[in-house]
Design a protein around this motif. Sequence first.
Motif, PDB file in Angstrom:
ATOM      1  N   GLY A  99       3.745   3.640  -7.194  1.00  0.00           N
ATOM      2  CA  GLY A  99       3.320   4.611  -6.190  1.00  0.00           C
ATOM      3  C   GLY A  99       2.273   4.089  -5.226  1.00  0.00           C
TER       4      GLY A  99
ATOM      5  N   ASP B 266       0.226   3.013  -2.028  1.00  0.00           N
ATOM      6  CA  ASP B 266       0.213   3.564  -0.676  1.00  0.00           C
ATOM      7  C   ASP B 266       0.810   2.581   0.333  1.00  0.00           C
ATOM      8  OD1 ASP B 266      -1.844   1.718  -0.783  1.00  0.00           O
ATOM      9  OD2 ASP B 266      -3.347   3.022   0.114  1.00  0.00           O
TER      10      ASP B 266
ATOM     11  N   PRO C 173      -2.331   5.859  -6.732  1.00  0.00           N
ATOM     12  CA  PRO C 173      -2.872   7.201  -6.951  1.00  0.00           C
ATOM     13  C   PRO C 173      -3.772   7.209  -8.184  1.00  0.00           C
ATOM     14  CG  PRO C 173      -0.449   7.221  -6.907  1.00  0.00           C
ATOM     15  CD  PRO C 173      -0.884   5.801  -6.831  1.00  0.00           C
ATOM     16  N   THR C 174      -4.737   8.079  -8.193  1.00  0.00           N
ATOM     17  CA  THR C 174      -5.658   8.190  -9.313  1.00  0.00           C
ATOM     18  C   THR C 174      -4.908   8.568 -10.558  1.00  0.00           C
ATOM     19  OG1 THR C 174      -7.192   9.096  -7.680  1.00  0.00           O
ATOM     20  CG2 THR C 174      -7.900   9.116  -9.973  1.00  0.00           C
ATOM     21  N   GLN C 175      -5.239   7.880 -11.658  1.00  0.00           N
ATOM     22  CA  GLN C 175      -4.604   8.205 -12.937  1.00  0.00           C
ATOM     23  C   GLN C 175      -5.272   9.414 -13.563  1.00  0.00           C
ATOM     24  OE1 GLN C 175      -5.043   4.444 -15.045  1.00  0.00           O
ATOM     25  NE2 GLN C 175      -2.849   4.113 -14.819  1.00  0.00           N
TER      26      GLN C 175
END
Length: 191
Positions: free
Chosen positions: A141, A143, A188-190
């Motif tokens: 994922g 960016d 993305p933040t886990q």
Amino acid sequence: MPRPGRRDHIIEVAIELFCKKGFHATGVDTIMRTAGVSKKTLYNHFRSKDELILASLQQYDGVFRNNFMRNVERLADTPRDKLLAIFDSARNWFDDQNFFGCMFVNVVGEYSDPTNPVREVSKNFKQMLRRYMYELSCEAGADDPDKLADEIAILLEGAIVTAQVTGSSSGAETAKRIATQLLESHLPTQN
């Protein structure tokens, strides 16, 4: 018709010698003697040393690619963790007693002519590794998967050269720490 298996044996011997001694420094006589074949047998399989070098690079590509990626897949489950496991796999490679650097970088260093076919084989190998990193970046994922793949690829290349020059595998750990920071900025933040 040449016996099956003899060609592969010659290639295996050539790969080992090319990695240890270099391409120009490894003569056909050394390859024949080490492989235990006659000049006639060698030239029944390869018209020239350059043809043997190309065959060796192609064989090495397939074997290395499969082993390296299989190792990454074995070490991690998620795409994010696989991107980091690239450096664990690299460290395993660097710690191997038969590590002499990247065969593809080494051959390009010895053959400066941009039209020499060994350069195309080497370029294809590096593009394949970068494509693998791109696919993992997409799956994770990222960016900007292109940018992340480029950054991971450059870190890997730097770790390879560092290991070859210094004889230490610690560059893989350094590259992995930097890659961890890159992933934090690209993924993305886990939760």
